[in-house]
Design a protein around this motif. Structure first.
Motif, PDB file in Angstrom:
ATOM      1  N   LEU A 355       0.675  -1.102  -0.022  1.00 16.02           N
ATOM      2  CA  LEU A 355       0.211  -0.210  -0.109  1.00 16.02           C
ATOM      3  C   LEU A 355       0.849   1.167   0.056  1.00 16.02           C
ATOM      4  N   SER A 356       0.157   2.194  -0.360  1.00 14.87           N
ATOM      5  CA  SER A 356       1.031   3.416  -0.174  1.00 14.87           C
ATOM      6  C   SER A 356       1.457   3.937   1.158  1.00 14.87           C
ATOM      7  N   ILE A 357       2.754   4.648   1.102  1.00 12.70           N
ATOM      8  CA  ILE A 357       2.960   5.369   2.432  1.00 12.70           C
ATOM      9  C   ILE A 357       2.122   6.480   3.109  1.00 12.70           C
ATOM     10  N   GLN A 358       1.345   6.220   3.955  1.00 10.61           N
ATOM     11  CA  GLN A 358      -0.020   7.117   4.154  1.00 10.61           C
ATOM     12  C   GLN A 358      -0.030   7.312   5.843  1.00 10.61           C
ATOM     13  N   THR A 462      -7.542   9.142   3.129  1.00  8.55           N
ATOM     14  CA  THR A 462      -5.972   8.570   3.264  1.00  8.55           C
ATOM     15  C   THR A 462      -5.062   9.506   2.517  1.00  8.55           C
ATOM     16  N   PHE A 463      -4.107   9.995   3.095  1.00 12.22           N
ATOM     17  CA  PHE A 463      -3.110  11.075   2.620  1.00 12.22           C
ATOM     18  C   PHE A 463      -2.031  10.121   2.295  1.00 12.22           C
ATOM     19  N   LYS A 464      -1.726   9.943   0.924  1.00 14.95           N
ATOM     20  CA  LYS A 464      -0.686   9.183   0.529  1.00 14.95           C
ATOM     21  C   LYS A 464       0.608  10.292   0.334  1.00 14.95           C
ATOM     22  N   MET A 465       1.612   9.659   0.851  1.00 14.17           N
ATOM     23  CA  MET A 465       2.945  10.363   0.577  1.00 14.17           C
ATOM     24  C   MET A 465       3.849   9.753  -0.304  1.00 14.17           C
TER      25      MET A 465
END
Length: 618
Positions: A355-358, A462-465
């Motif tokens: 999954l995204s880093i979030q 979800t805040f994806k970084m």
């Protein structure tokens, strides 16, 4: 018969003729209950007894013909023109003269509606909006609504379309509905649009407007008319429908709200998706590239199935809350009102990707920026995993926030990889581990996991970084939200503190001759708690006035027996609910070996409860 192979969008998200009316790899719900292999059931239906569910427009038209006036209200995305044409043909054949009145004629024009909703949808291309304060009445011209009057020279007068109940006719009310996944499939195909607009947009834009405007407005309308409805209809098939008299549906909802029930799950592919569910759950389409998640129980989007004479009828979950929230939620009903506070879903990364880093927003941020009542505090329960699988959680001891932000921004601008473990810890994942993810915590599920995500209900914030430089299934980069994330990240969750505070340490709290109850403590920010029951034969507990959400996480099947004495069987990996009103329940192991059942429930008290309760009173 209707031609449901061809539709285009018209003003209320209804449809006429184009190529496809539904875009999904998931099969349409069968009209009748199919025979399924043993194991996880993708169509869990609650029996109502014989003669309760009717099928087809002929039967509905026969019921309507007994009333001089009828209102047909319903959700956006319903194919209103096709419903009207089908009923009109039957009435004509039977020599019944009908005067049709259309709520679309009373809608404000599209430009006015677009301006009305603009403050809540944000800029075009933005990921999120703000929960609306609008009401359904705001979308209509009140004078035009008032002008809709019956013509007594006809045998039957019918008002049809979203908002029909706003005419305030003293007439039987039919409500046309469909589950949220089918509404989204119609949107993807361009066969359904948003409330009050003639145009379609990118699916992401239509979903955003639906989530922050349409669903809020229409669910409030549902709640206001819940006790006035005479007939509920499930319109998801297009060519036909099933329907049920309101008294029979209310009785069915009342029954399961004092016993046990399961919602109908649905499944989606995604950029990081895996293969576990395709391999372990019978009936899922093998042609899907992957399955990224299962909506096991995400209340805003799941439906509940009922069955009679093998006919199936699906109703969105919110109806259970409108009609029986006190029985379901018990002592927490006044705190949460019609909102169901806990969700279960699967994240499948088996043979897939990370999954995204979030991270997720703080309580203050989600309320101020997006208008939500409470925030997205999560946990990851590892249902299954491969050797070497991991979870990214918390920062390394020497994290430098400014350096981390700079490297993320450089990666986004120049498409360069990031050595994530220089900044974020990676922990080995083992079956039955519980990782704690209160808001503001950096995290990601690594590849080769089947994660049961137990969380507070909000699910899109979800805040994806960092997303590993991959594209979405549409071939486009997925949105990255570094600025949002850095307004919420808690950098003190780092080093040894992560192991101490964010990885649950199970504690044995009760035991009997052949059972144990383990507490899996959550973080102090979580307003819910988690426990695991391990049993060889059977064990009984009281609900203690709380709603319980459970899943069999090891074993083949368990039965649940409540006060009515009936046993309901649940299979491995199925999510089910025991409402507060069940009062007590017995779990019975129906398979060989030890059965392990995870259950989530609201804590006795939590600081956020007073904030939410205040919101419900203003």
């Amino acid at each position: 018969m209707l031609n449901t192979e061809k539709y285009i969008t018209t003003q209320q998200g209804s449809a006429q003729t184009t190529d496809n009316w539904r875009s999904s790899g998931q099969p349409l719900l069968p009209l009748q209950q199919p025979s399924l292999p043993e194991g996880y059931n993708i169509y869990p239906a609650h029996p109502l007894g014989t003669g309760k569910i009717k099928a087809g427009y002929e039967t509905l038209a026969a019921w309507m013909a007994g009333h001089p006036e009828v209102l047909i209200d319903g959700y956006t995305g319903v194919f209103w023109e096709e419903i009207q044409e089908a009923l009109a043909a039957i009435f004509t054949e039977k020599g019944i003269r009908v005067k049709w009145h259309y709520t679309t004629d009373a809608l404000k024009d599209t430009a006015t509606v677009d301006q009305l909703v603009a403050p809540f949808t944000g800029e075009h291309g933005a990921v999120w909006g703000t929960r609306t304060s609008l009401q359904l009445e705001d979308f209509f011209d009140k004078q035009k609504l008032a002008a809709i009057q019956a013509d007594t020279t006809y045998d039957v007068n019918i008002v049809i379309g979203t908002g029909a109940a706003l005419t305030a006719w003293k007439a039987p009310l039919i409500y046309m509905d469909m589950p949220k996944n089918e509404l989204q499939y119609r949107m993807r195909a361009g066969a359904a649009g948003n409330l009050g607009t003639q145009t379609t947009d990118k699916q992401s834009e239509m979903y955003k407007r639906a989530y922050f405007v349409d669903w809020v407005v229409l669910n409030a309308h549902k709640a206001s008319i819940a006790n006035d409805i005479s007939v509920f209809a499930d319109s998801q098939w297009g060519q036909t429908l099933t329907w049920i008299q309101a008294a029979d549906l209310r009785a069915g909802i009342q029954h399961i709200s004092q016993d046990t029930f399961r919602v109908r799950p649905w499944f989606e592919a995604g950029a990081w998706g895996g293969q576990w569910m395709k391999q372990h759950i019978a009936g899922l389409p093998q042609e899907e590239v992957n399955l990224a998640w299962s909506f096991e129980m995400i209340v805003p989007e799941n439906g509940v199935l009922f069955e009679s004479d093998r006919y199936l009828f699906e109703i969105p979950f919110e109806w259970l809350m409108f009609l029986q929230h006190k029985a379901i939620m018990g002592r927490h009903a006044e705190i949460f009102g019609y909102e169901f506070p806990i969700r279960f879903d699967f994240l499948d990364t088996f043979d897939g990707g990370n999954l995204s880093i979030q991270c997720h927003p703080s309580m203050e941020y989600i309320r101020e920026q997006f208008g939500e009542t409470f925030t997205q505090d999560e946990t990851y329960y590892i249902l299954d995993c491969k050797e070497g699988a991991g979870v990214y959680l918390g920062f390394t001891e020497n994290i430098d926030p400014e350096q981390f932000k700079a490297i993320l921004e450089y990666s986004q601008q120049h498409n360069q990889p990031v050595a994530i473990t220089d900044y974020v810890q990676r922990h080995e994942a083992k079956k039955h581990d519980l990782f704690l993810i209160p808001n503001g915590t950096v995290h990601s599920a690594g590849a080769d996991n089947l994660v049961l995500e137990i969380s507070a209900t909000p699910y899109i914030f979800t805040f994806k970084m960092y997303d590993w430089l991959r594209l979405g299934l549409d071939g486009q980069p997925r949105p990255i939200n570094i600025d949002h994330a850095f307004k919420n990240l808690i950098f003190s969750r780092k080093g040894e503190r992560v192991q101490q505070e964010l990885i649950s340490a199970p504690a044995l709290t009760q035991k009997g001759a052949d059972w144990q109850l383990w507490h899996l403590p959550t973080h102090e920010q979580h307003f819910y708690d988690v426990a695991r029951i391990e049993l060889e034969t059977a064990v009984s507990f009281d609900t203690a006035g709380r709603c319980l959400i459970l899943m069999l996480v090891e074993g083949t099947s368990v039965a649940v027996k409540t006060a009515n004495g009936k046993e309901t069987l649940y299979q491995y990996a199925e999510t089910f609910v025991i409402p507060a009103a069940a009062e007590h329940y017995t779990l019975i192991n129906k398979g060989p070996g030890t059965a392990k059942v995870v259950q989530a429930f609201l804590k006795e008290d939590h600081p956020v409860f007073s904030i939410i309760s205040y919101e419900k009173t203003i």
